[in-house]
Scaffold this motif. Structure first.
Motif, PDB file in Angstrom:
ATOM      1  N   ILE A  31       0.838  -1.198   0.000  1.00 35.44           N
ATOM      2  CA  ILE A  31       0.000   0.000   0.000  1.00 35.44           C
ATOM      3  C   ILE A  31       0.875   1.250   0.000  1.00 35.44           C
ATOM      4  O   ILE A  31       1.724   1.416   0.875  1.00 35.44           O
ATOM      5  CB  ILE A  31      -0.919   0.015   1.244  1.00 35.44           C
ATOM      6  CG1 ILE A  31      -1.808  -1.233   1.268  1.00 35.44           C
ATOM      7  CG2 ILE A  31      -1.760   1.286   1.277  1.00 35.44           C
ATOM      8  CD1 ILE A  31      -2.544  -1.450   2.564  1.00 35.44           C
ATOM      9  N   ALA A  32       0.639   2.112  -0.971  1.00 36.34           N
ATOM     10  CA  ALA A  32       1.281   3.434  -1.038  1.00 36.34           C
ATOM     11  C   ALA A  32       2.799   3.381  -0.868  1.00 36.34           C
ATOM     12  O   ALA A  32       3.381   4.162  -0.128  1.00 36.34           O
ATOM     13  CB  ALA A  32       0.666   4.360   0.002  1.00 36.34           C
ATOM     14  N   GLY A  33       3.440   2.452  -1.555  1.00 34.96           N
ATOM     15  CA  GLY A  33       4.897   2.389  -1.525  1.00 34.96           C
ATOM     16  C   GLY A  33       5.493   1.684  -0.326  1.00 34.96           C
ATOM     17  O   GLY A  33       6.704   1.606  -0.190  1.00 34.96           O
ATOM     18  N   LYS A  34       4.659   1.162   0.549  1.00 32.60           N
ATOM     19  CA  LYS A  34       5.129   0.382   1.701  1.00 32.60           C
ATOM     20  C   LYS A  34       4.647  -1.052   1.514  1.00 32.60           C
ATOM     21  O   LYS A  34       3.460  -1.297   1.320  1.00 32.60           O
ATOM     22  CB  LYS A  34       4.570   0.928   3.020  1.00 32.60           C
ATOM     23  CG  LYS A  34       4.946   2.352   3.298  1.00 32.60           C
ATOM     24  CD  LYS A  34       6.416   2.485   3.615  1.00 32.60           C
ATOM     25  CE  LYS A  34       6.738   3.933   3.968  1.00 32.60           C
ATOM     26  NZ  LYS A  34       8.129   4.239   3.845  1.00 32.60           N
ATOM     27  N   ILE A  35       5.591  -1.983   1.566  1.00 29.56           N
ATOM     28  CA  ILE A  35       5.239  -3.388   1.381  1.00 29.56           C
ATOM     29  C   ILE A  35       5.586  -4.155   2.655  1.00 29.56           C
ATOM     30  O   ILE A  35       6.691  -4.018   3.185  1.00 29.56           O
ATOM     31  CB  ILE A  35       5.920  -3.980   0.129  1.00 29.56           C
ATOM     32  CG1 ILE A  35       5.445  -5.390  -0.126  1.00 29.56           C
ATOM     33  CG2 ILE A  35       7.417  -3.883   0.196  1.00 29.56           C
ATOM     34  CD1 ILE A  35       5.750  -5.904  -1.509  1.00 29.56           C
ATOM     35  N   THR A  36       4.625  -4.907   3.165  1.00 33.13           N
ATOM     36  CA  THR A  36       4.829  -5.710   4.365  1.00 33.13           C
ATOM     37  C   THR A  36       4.998  -7.156   3.937  1.00 33.13           C
ATOM     38  O   THR A  36       4.168  -7.695   3.198  1.00 33.13           O
ATOM     39  CB  THR A  36       3.632  -5.587   5.325  1.00 33.13           C
ATOM     40  OG1 THR A  36       3.449  -4.207   5.637  1.00 33.13           O
ATOM     41  CG2 THR A  36       3.872  -6.375   6.606  1.00 33.13           C
ATOM     42  N   VAL A  37       6.097  -7.769   4.391  1.00 29.02           N
ATOM     43  CA  VAL A  37       6.432  -9.140   4.018  1.00 29.02           C
ATOM     44  C   VAL A  37       6.731  -9.928   5.287  1.00 29.02           C
ATOM     45  O   VAL A  37       7.428  -9.441   6.178  1.00 29.02           O
ATOM     46  CB  VAL A  37       7.662  -9.184   3.080  1.00 29.02           C
ATOM     47  CG1 VAL A  37       7.971 -10.610   2.657  1.00 29.02           C
ATOM     48  CG2 VAL A  37       7.438  -8.303   1.861  1.00 29.02           C
ATOM     49  N   ASP A  48      10.349  -0.024   2.208  1.00 36.18           N
ATOM     50  CA  ASP A  48      10.063   1.100   1.334  1.00 36.18           C
ATOM     51  C   ASP A  48      10.309   0.648  -0.104  1.00 36.18           C
ATOM     52  O   ASP A  48      11.437   0.329  -0.475  1.00 36.18           O
ATOM     53  CB  ASP A  48      10.984   2.256   1.708  1.00 36.18           C
ATOM     54  CG  ASP A  48      10.755   3.502   0.877  1.00 36.18           C
ATOM     55  OD1 ASP A  48      10.126   3.421  -0.198  1.00 36.18           O
ATOM     56  OD2 ASP A  48      11.228   4.567   1.306  1.00 36.18           O
ATOM     57  N   SER A  49       9.254   0.624  -0.902  1.00 34.69           N
ATOM     58  CA  SER A  49       9.353   0.108  -2.275  1.00 34.69           C
ATOM     59  C   SER A  49      10.230   0.944  -3.189  1.00 34.69           C
ATOM     60  O   SER A  49      10.593   0.484  -4.272  1.00 34.69           O
ATOM     61  CB  SER A  49       7.963  -0.020  -2.891  1.00 34.69           C
ATOM     62  OG  SER A  49       7.327  -1.177  -2.401  1.00 34.69           O
ATOM     63  N   SER A  50      10.584   2.144  -2.793  1.00 33.07           N
ATOM     64  CA  SER A  50      11.468   2.946  -3.639  1.00 33.07           C
ATOM     65  C   SER A  50      12.941   2.629  -3.366  1.00 33.07           C
ATOM     66  O   SER A  50      13.816   3.096  -4.082  1.00 33.07           O
ATOM     67  CB  SER A  50      11.220   4.440  -3.400  1.00 33.07           C
ATOM     68  OG  SER A  50      11.626   4.819  -2.096  1.00 33.07           O
ATOM     69  N   ARG A  51      13.218   1.823  -2.351  1.00 33.31           N
ATOM     70  CA  ARG A  51      14.597   1.531  -1.968  1.00 33.31           C
ATOM     71  C   ARG A  51      15.066   0.108  -2.306  1.00 33.31           C
ATOM     72  O   ARG A  51      16.262  -0.130  -2.424  1.00 33.31           O
ATOM     73  CB  ARG A  51      14.792   1.751  -0.472  1.00 33.31           C
ATOM     74  CG  ARG A  51      14.627   3.192  -0.086  1.00 33.31           C
ATOM     75  CD  ARG A  51      14.860   3.369   1.397  1.00 33.31           C
ATOM     76  NE  ARG A  51      14.919   4.773   1.728  1.00 33.31           N
ATOM     77  CZ  ARG A  51      16.044   5.455   1.885  1.00 33.31           C
ATOM     78  NH1 ARG A  51      17.205   4.864   1.729  1.00 33.31           N
ATOM     79  NH2 ARG A  51      16.008   6.721   2.199  1.00 33.31           N
ATOM     80  N   VAL A  52      14.133  -0.840  -2.420  1.00 34.28           N
ATOM     81  CA  VAL A  52      14.529  -2.223  -2.688  1.00 34.28           C
ATOM     82  C   VAL A  52      13.527  -2.881  -3.636  1.00 34.28           C
ATOM     83  O   VAL A  52      12.321  -2.692  -3.492  1.00 34.28           O
ATOM     84  CB  VAL A  52      14.662  -3.045  -1.380  1.00 34.28           C
ATOM     85  CG1 VAL A  52      13.350  -3.132  -0.638  1.00 34.28           C
ATOM     86  CG2 VAL A  52      15.220  -4.413  -1.646  1.00 34.28           C
ATOM     87  N   ALA A  53      14.047  -3.623  -4.600  1.00 37.20           N
ATOM     88  CA  ALA A  53      13.194  -4.387  -5.512  1.00 37.20           C
ATOM     89  C   ALA A  53      13.244  -5.848  -5.073  1.00 37.20           C
ATOM     90  O   ALA A  53      14.260  -6.526  -5.226  1.00 37.20           O
ATOM     91  CB  ALA A  53      13.706  -4.250  -6.942  1.00 37.20           C
ATOM     92  N   LEU A  54      12.155  -6.302  -4.490  1.00 36.69           N
ATOM     93  CA  LEU A  54      12.078  -7.704  -4.062  1.00 36.69           C
ATOM     94  C   LEU A  54      12.021  -8.610  -5.285  1.00 36.69           C
ATOM     95  O   LEU A  54      11.531  -8.221  -6.337  1.00 36.69           O
ATOM     96  CB  LEU A  54      10.852  -7.915  -3.179  1.00 36.69           C
ATOM     97  CG  LEU A  54      10.861  -7.141  -1.873  1.00 36.69           C
ATOM     98  CD1 LEU A  54       9.510  -7.268  -1.162  1.00 36.69           C
ATOM     99  CD2 LEU A  54      11.973  -7.626  -0.965  1.00 36.69           C
ATOM    100  N   MET A  55      12.530  -9.831  -5.121  1.00 33.57           N
ATOM    101  CA  MET A  55      12.569 -10.786  -6.235  1.00 33.57           C
ATOM    102  C   MET A  55      11.456 -11.808  -6.058  1.00 33.57           C
ATOM    103  O   MET A  55      11.461 -12.558  -5.068  1.00 33.57           O
ATOM    104  CB  MET A  55      13.929 -11.497  -6.265  1.00 33.57           C
ATOM    105  CG  MET A  55      15.094 -10.536  -6.394  1.00 33.57           C
ATOM    106  SD  MET A  55      16.730 -11.311  -6.420  1.00 33.57           S
ATOM    107  CE  MET A  55      16.619 -12.601  -5.228  1.00 33.57           C
ATOM    108  N   PRO A  56      10.503 -11.840  -6.996  1.00 36.83           N
ATOM    109  CA  PRO A  56       9.443 -12.846  -6.900  1.00 36.83           C
ATOM    110  C   PRO A  56      10.023 -14.247  -7.076  1.00 36.83           C
ATOM    111  O   PRO A  56      10.977 -14.452  -7.824  1.00 36.83           O
ATOM    112  CB  PRO A  56       8.494 -12.513  -8.039  1.00 36.83           C
ATOM    113  CG  PRO A  56       9.139 -11.464  -8.843  1.00 36.83           C
ATOM    114  CD  PRO A  56      10.358 -10.980  -8.143  1.00 36.83           C
ATOM    115  N   VAL A  57       9.453 -15.214  -6.379  1.00 35.76           N
ATOM    116  CA  VAL A  57       9.900 -16.609  -6.442  1.00 35.76           C
ATOM    117  C   VAL A  57       8.797 -17.406  -7.114  1.00 35.76           C
ATOM    118  O   VAL A  57       7.644 -17.374  -6.674  1.00 35.76           O
ATOM    119  CB  VAL A  57      10.181 -17.148  -5.028  1.00 35.76           C
ATOM    120  CG1 VAL A  57      10.536 -18.617  -5.079  1.00 35.76           C
ATOM    121  CG2 VAL A  57      11.298 -16.353  -4.368  1.00 35.76           C
TER     122      VAL A  57
END
Length: 60
Positions: A31-37, A48-57
């Motif tokens: 939500i709004a550039g914040k991703i909870t994992v 913070d989605s502007s700082r790290v690109a997570l890798m889908p598995v």
């Protein structure tokens, strides 16, 4: 700033490219550039989605 994880949806499995020891993580919200994992070895983390690109598995 660009949202590097805009395509990720709750339930998807990801890895953090700089924290391999965290193990696999399941996206809880995006939500709004914040991703909870919720990571296997690190627990729930908000990124913070502007700082790290997570890798889908896929199929792991």
């Amino acid at each position: 700033m660009e949202d590097l994880n805009a395509f990720l949806e709750p339930g998807m499995i990801v890895r953090h490219p700089n924290q391999p020891d965290w193990g696999l993580g399941q996206v809880q919200s995006n939500i709004a550039g914040k991703i909870t994992v919720n990571f296997q070895e690190s627990g729930k983390v908000v990124l913070d989605s502007s700082r790290v690109a997570l890798m889908p598995v896929m199929n792991e």
